[in-house]
Motif scaffolding. Structure first.
Motif, mmCIF file in Angstrom:
data_model
loop_
_atom_site.group_PDB
_atom_site.id
_atom_site.type_symbol
_atom_site.label_atom_id
_atom_site.label_comp_id
_atom_site.label_asym_id
_atom_site.label_seq_id
_atom_site.Cartn_x
_atom_site.Cartn_y
_atom_site.Cartn_z
ATOM 1 N N UNK A 191 0.865 -1.232 -0.053
ATOM 2 C CA UNK A 191 -0.237 0.117 -0.114
ATOM 3 C C UNK A 191 0.880 1.165 -0.054
ATOM 4 N N UNK A 192 1.850 1.240 0.745
ATOM 5 C CA UNK A 192 2.933 2.374 0.764
ATOM 6 C C UNK A 192 3.375 2.513 -0.494
ATOM 7 N N UNK A 193 3.951 1.547 -1.209
ATOM 8 C CA UNK A 193 4.436 1.794 -2.579
ATOM 9 C C UNK A 193 3.461 2.038 -3.600
ATOM 10 N N UNK A 194 2.277 1.713 -3.416
ATOM 11 C CA UNK A 194 1.111 2.291 -4.343
ATOM 12 C C UNK A 194 1.059 3.669 -4.391
ATOM 13 N N UNK A 195 1.051 4.277 -3.116
ATOM 14 C CA UNK A 195 0.886 5.457 -2.740
ATOM 15 C C UNK A 195 2.074 6.188 -3.429
ATOM 16 N N UNK A 196 3.366 5.894 -3.171
ATOM 17 C CA UNK A 196 4.501 6.379 -4.077
ATOM 18 C C UNK A 196 4.485 6.431 -5.210
ATOM 19 N N UNK A 197 4.003 5.361 -6.210
ATOM 20 C CA UNK A 197 3.910 5.145 -7.546
ATOM 21 C C UNK A 197 2.767 6.307 -8.070
ATOM 22 N N UNK A 198 1.709 6.173 -7.298
ATOM 23 C CA UNK A 198 0.342 6.887 -7.834
ATOM 24 C C UNK A 198 0.761 8.355 -7.770
ATOM 25 N N UNK A 208 -4.941 14.897 -13.363
ATOM 26 C CA UNK A 208 -6.200 14.566 -13.753
ATOM 27 C C UNK A 208 -6.628 13.116 -13.522
ATOM 28 N N UNK A 209 -5.667 12.452 -12.925
ATOM 29 C CA UNK A 209 -5.980 10.894 -12.359
ATOM 30 C C UNK A 209 -6.308 10.951 -11.178
ATOM 31 N N UNK A 210 -6.360 11.934 -10.171
ATOM 32 C CA UNK A 210 -6.360 11.740 -8.916
ATOM 33 C C UNK A 210 -7.774 11.453 -8.408
ATOM 34 N N UNK A 211 -8.762 11.649 -9.078
ATOM 35 C CA UNK A 211 -9.864 11.025 -8.732
ATOM 36 C C UNK A 211 -10.319 10.107 -9.332
ATOM 37 N N UNK A 212 -9.367 9.573 -10.198
ATOM 38 C CA UNK A 212 -9.816 8.129 -11.037
ATOM 39 C C UNK A 212 -9.072 7.214 -10.504
ATOM 40 N N UNK A 213 -7.738 6.817 -11.403
ATOM 41 C CA UNK A 213 -6.947 5.666 -11.129
ATOM 42 C C UNK A 213 -6.251 5.658 -10.026
ATOM 43 N N UNK A 214 -5.795 6.958 -9.527
ATOM 44 C CA UNK A 214 -4.939 7.284 -8.367
ATOM 45 C C UNK A 214 -5.794 6.836 -7.078
ATOM 46 N N UNK A 215 -7.086 7.195 -7.120
ATOM 47 C CA UNK A 215 -7.860 6.961 -6.085
ATOM 48 C C UNK A 215 -8.057 5.567 -5.881
ATOM 49 N N UNK A 216 -8.600 4.794 -7.117
ATOM 50 C CA UNK A 216 -9.037 3.566 -7.033
ATOM 51 C C UNK A 216 -7.918 2.587 -6.668
ATOM 52 N N UNK A 217 -6.561 2.742 -7.169
ATOM 53 C CA UNK A 217 -5.473 1.911 -6.574
ATOM 54 C C UNK A 217 -5.166 2.203 -5.288
ATOM 55 N N UNK A 218 -5.193 3.373 -4.637
ATOM 56 C CA UNK A 218 -5.017 3.542 -3.327
ATOM 57 C C UNK A 218 -5.956 2.907 -2.422
ATOM 58 N N UNK A 219 -7.330 3.416 -2.916
ATOM 59 C CA UNK A 219 -8.301 2.470 -2.046
ATOM 60 C C UNK A 219 -8.288 0.870 -2.143
#
Length: 132
Positions: A27-34, A40-51
């Motif tokens: 999860x920490x690494x996903x936050x770093x990667x995203x 413009x991906x903040x509320x799309x893929x970034x949010x989905x992957x972090x969640x």
């Protein structure tokens, strides 16, 4: 419930579980990667992957905290579902160019390992019965 392996330490808390520790690291690494994803991906893929990534250790912890074997297994299965969701987001991120091939492949190896750990823990709990 005990760990497999030579140390056979008693598991007293979800934080003692390797699967929880590895899923937290992921999860920490996903936050770093995203963080490198376009704004413009903040509320799309970034949010989905972090969640999805945070859902894995959260479900392991919540299930452990319920202190009932069947319920813990159910939460571990939810964690497995979140892992598959994260894997799907990763494949899509690769296909649309948000992640490069190496990043996606490295994550895929980690997902495979974590998935095997979750399956192994579920099987162990189903097989051993009794108190968690």
């Amino acid at each position: 419930m005990e760990k497999a392996g030579p140390e056979r330490e008693k598991i007293r808390d979800y934080r003692d579980l390797s699967v929880w520790k590895d899923s937290m690291d992921l999860a920490v690494d996903i936050y770093t990667l995203t963080r490198a994803f376009p704004r413009d991906e903040m509320f799309a893929m970034t949010s989905q992957m972090r969640r999805a990534s945070t859902s894995i250790p959260a479900n392991i912890a919540e299930g452990f905290g319920r202190a009932q074997r069947k319920v813990f297994i159910q939460f571990l299965r939810v964690a497995q579902g979140s892992l598959k969701e994260l894997e799907t987001h990763t494949v899509l991120s690769r296909r649309v160019g948000l992640l490069n091939e190496k990043q996606a492949d490295d994550l895929g190896l980690r997902y495979e390992k974590l998935g095997k750990m979750l399956v192994s823990l579920v099987r162990s709990l189903e097989r051993n019965g009794g108190e968690r």
